[in-house]
Design a protein around this motif. Structure first.
Motif, short mmCIF file in Angstrom:
data_model
loop_
_atom_site.label_atom_id
_atom_site.label_comp_id
_atom_site.label_asym_id
_atom_site.label_seq_id
_atom_site.Cartn_x
_atom_site.Cartn_y
_atom_site.Cartn_z
N ASP A 253 0.82 -1.22 0.00
CA ASP A 253 0.00 0.00 0.00
C ASP A 253 0.85 1.26 0.00
OD1 ASP A 253 -2.00 -1.90 0.28
OD2 ASP A 253 -3.21 -0.62 1.59
N ALA A 254 2.03 1.22 0.62
CA ALA A 254 2.89 2.40 0.66
C ALA A 254 3.26 2.85 -0.75
CB ALA A 254 4.14 2.12 1.47
N TYR A 255 3.51 1.89 -1.63
CA TYR A 255 3.88 2.22 -3.01
C TYR A 255 2.66 2.70 -3.80
CZ TYR A 255 8.14 -0.23 -1.77
OH TYR A 255 9.29 -0.62 -1.15
N TYR A 256 1.55 2.01 -3.63
CA TYR A 256 0.34 2.38 -4.37
C TYR A 256 -0.16 3.77 -3.95
CZ TYR A 256 -4.41 2.09 -6.23
OH TYR A 256 -5.59 2.34 -6.89
N ILE A 257 -0.21 4.01 -2.63
CA ILE A 257 -0.68 5.30 -2.14
C ILE A 257 0.28 6.41 -2.52
CG2 ILE A 257 -1.16 6.63 -0.04
CD1 ILE A 257 -2.28 4.03 1.17
N LYS A 278 10.67 5.62 -4.12
CA LYS A 278 11.45 6.11 -2.99
C LYS A 278 10.56 6.40 -1.79
CE LYS A 278 14.68 9.81 -1.72
NZ LYS A 278 15.38 11.04 -2.20
N ALA A 279 9.42 7.05 -2.02
CA ALA A 279 8.51 7.38 -0.91
C ALA A 279 7.95 6.12 -0.27
CB ALA A 279 7.38 8.27 -1.42
N GLY A 280 7.56 5.14 -1.10
CA GLY A 280 7.04 3.89 -0.56
C GLY A 280 8.08 3.13 0.23
N TYR A 281 9.30 3.07 -0.30
CA TYR A 281 10.37 2.36 0.39
C TYR A 281 10.70 3.02 1.72
CZ TYR A 281 15.03 0.52 1.39
OH TYR A 281 16.12 -0.05 2.01
#
Length: 308
Positions: A253-257, A278-281
């Motif tokens: 979800d971190a990558y999708y959002i 980068k933001a999701g990771y």
């Protein structure tokens, strides 16, 4: 497009009842109406919620978009293609999880807000006896065809047999429910004594929420009425006689959002796929080191008196 619909105002926190509220963010609905909504936060327990909000009879207008993939399996575009690719893997993980939580066996499953029915279809194929409830007409018809059985409107919840389900799931659904406490009470009454209630919701205390602030796509106002975090969620569950037995991360979800949030930024600030990755990771790495504050969390609960 501005939608003039009746609003309702909450005068107290939906979780703890405190009237001590303050405006935290002003967030624009960039998906449908372009209107701006206020997210308030309770000064007593920290819970965040959209206030004022469209009432239950009017909010359907804010879901009227062909791009809303949860209600439309035919939705196209890069974001929806990514969503569908991830869904293939997550459905299998979800089915394996409910089997493990049910002692390694199949049972009776209720999926509340089942959308277009992909999870239900996967569970049925794996041997579960499934029941789906869905308020959206298009999604309900799509799910019925996919699962090869009728899907009921959410109003049918009250008519389901008491104590009849081993597992009840809400995959990114509770944040949409106007009648929060009444719905939880009804769902709990449908659980078998040792049954499990699974609630997946975005986490408003995640790093990506802090990074994107009013552009965080998981605020999704006004469709998301509530913006949960671990402490208020645990308090909410306890107030309904539930014991939280596990909190699990939904790392994809971190990558999708983040991908959706990048699209909400002004053109001069938005990044490409690298910025999203980068933001999701970073969000997942932060969560691993800071008490599990992942972008979305799955709360697994059972009755506090289970097994007695």
């Amino acid at each position: 497009m501005y939608l003039l619909v009746p609003n309702e105002v909450l005068l107290a926190c939906p979780v703890c009842g405190s009237p001590n509220l303050h405006d935290k963010l002003h967030v624009q609905d960039k998906s449908v109406s372009q209107e701006t909504f206020i997210i308030q936060q309770c000064l007593a327990c920290g819970f965040q919620f959209t206030n004022p909000r469209p009432d239950a009879a009017s909010i359907g207008k804010y879901y009227e978009s062909d791009a809303y993939v949860s209600h439309n399996s035919a939705a196209q575009g890069m974001v929806n293609r990514v969503y569908k690719a991830a869904r293939y893997f997550t459905v299998r993980r979800k089915v394996a999880l409910i089997k493990r939580l049910n002692g390694g066996r199949q049972g009776h499953l209720l999926d509340y807000g089942c959308g277009t029915g992909h999870f239900l279809a996967g569970a049925k194929k794996a041997g579960w006896q499934v029941t789906g409830l869905e308020p959206n007409d298009r999604a309900r018809h799509d799910a019925a065809a996919r699962v090869s059985q009728p899907i009921l409107e959410t109003s049918a919840l009250a008519k389901l047999a008491t104590g009849s389900f081993d597992v009840i799931t809400l995959w990114h659904v509770l944040e949409h429910v106007h009648a929060l406490h009444d719905t939880l009470n009804q769902l709990i009454s449908k659980l078998k004594p040792s049954g499990k209630l699974l609630i997946a919701v975005p986490n408003a205390e995640s790093l990506d929420a802090q990074h994107y602030r009013q552009n965080w796509a998981a605020y999704d106002v006004p469709r998301h009425l509530y913006h949960f975090a671990p402490a208020p969620m645990q308090r909410l569950l306890a107030s309904h006689g539930l014991r939280l037995i596990q909190t699990l991360p939904l790392v994809l979800d971190a990558y999708y959002i983040s991908m959706l949030s990048e699209r909400h930024l002004a053109p001069e600030r938005a990044g490409g796929p690298l910025a999203m990755l980068k933001a999701g990771y970073k969000s997942n790495q932060y969560a691993a080191q800071h008490g599990g504050q992942y972008s979305s969390l799955l709360y697994v609960a059972e009755r506090a008196d289970a097994g007695r």
